[in-house]
Design a protein around this motif. Structure first.
Motif, PDB file in Angstrom:
ATOM      1  N   GLU A  29      38.595  37.799  60.559  1.00  0.00           N
ATOM      2  CA  GLU A  29      37.526  37.533  59.596  1.00  0.00           C
ATOM      3  C   GLU A  29      37.385  36.021  59.421  1.00  0.00           C
ATOM      4  N   PRO A  30      36.166  35.492  59.543  1.00  0.00           N
ATOM      5  CA  PRO A  30      35.994  34.037  59.459  1.00  0.00           C
ATOM      6  C   PRO A  30      36.229  33.445  58.066  1.00  0.00           C
ATOM      7  N   LYS A  31      36.440  34.272  57.067  1.00  0.00           N
ATOM      8  CA  LYS A  31      36.753  33.754  55.729  1.00  0.00           C
ATOM      9  C   LYS A  31      38.192  33.243  55.621  1.00  0.00           C
ATOM     10  N   ILE A  32      39.006  33.561  56.605  1.00  0.00           N
ATOM     11  CA  ILE A  32      40.396  33.111  56.618  1.00  0.00           C
ATOM     12  C   ILE A  32      40.411  31.597  56.813  1.00  0.00           C
ATOM     13  N   LEU A  50      35.650  38.120  66.551  1.00  0.00           N
ATOM     14  CA  LEU A  50      35.341  37.480  65.273  1.00  0.00           C
ATOM     15  C   LEU A  50      34.349  38.361  64.522  1.00  0.00           C
ATOM     16  N   LEU A  51      34.766  38.877  63.385  1.00  0.00           N
ATOM     17  CA  LEU A  51      33.930  39.779  62.595  1.00  0.00           C
ATOM     18  C   LEU A  51      32.775  39.029  61.941  1.00  0.00           C
ATOM     19  N   ASP A  52      31.613  39.654  61.906  1.00  0.00           N
ATOM     20  CA  ASP A  52      30.424  39.090  61.272  1.00  0.00           C
ATOM     21  C   ASP A  52      30.490  39.409  59.780  1.00  0.00           C
ATOM     22  N   VAL A  77      43.090  40.578  60.868  1.00  0.00           N
ATOM     23  CA  VAL A  77      43.419  39.446  60.008  1.00  0.00           C
ATOM     24  C   VAL A  77      42.223  39.228  59.101  1.00  0.00           C
ATOM     25  N   ALA A  78      42.396  39.565  57.800  1.00  0.00           N
ATOM     26  CA  ALA A  78      41.286  39.501  56.854  1.00  0.00           C
ATOM     27  C   ALA A  78      41.837  39.330  55.444  1.00  0.00           C
ATOM     28  N   HIS A  79      40.943  38.923  54.569  1.00  0.00           N
ATOM     29  CA  HIS A  79      41.284  38.856  53.148  1.00  0.00           C
ATOM     30  C   HIS A  79      41.091  40.231  52.552  1.00  0.00           C
TER      31      HIS A  79
END
Length: 82
Positions: A29-32, A50-52, A77-79
């Protein structure tokens, strides 16, 4: 804590790749924080997806996994949300 999908040493960030013949995949997740460095540190034997952020993440994972077989490892791998 040991994260087994990472190489020993990270280098420059890389772009996401998708090879249907690999044995494992990392959904990221790009929020990481510093997700680009995590991508750069993933072992070469694993694909990175890479998840949208604007789409359903479970739907993206499900869609990608439907086209694969023989995976020996899967990492997400995500919040989490409270």
């Amino acid at each position: 804590m040991t994260i087994s999908f990472l190489k020993e040493k990270t280098s420059q960030p890389i772009t996401a790749f998708n090879n249907k013949n690999t044995a494992g995949i990392v959904f990221l997740e790009p929020k990481i924080d510093d997700y680009e460095m995590l991508m750069a540190g993933v072992m070469p034997s694993l694909d990175v997806f890479l998840l949208d952020e604007n789409l359903d993440r479970i739907g993206q994972i499900t869609h990608d996994l439907k086209s694969r077989s023989g995976l020996s490892s899967l990492y997400i791998v995500a919040h989490g949300e409270e």
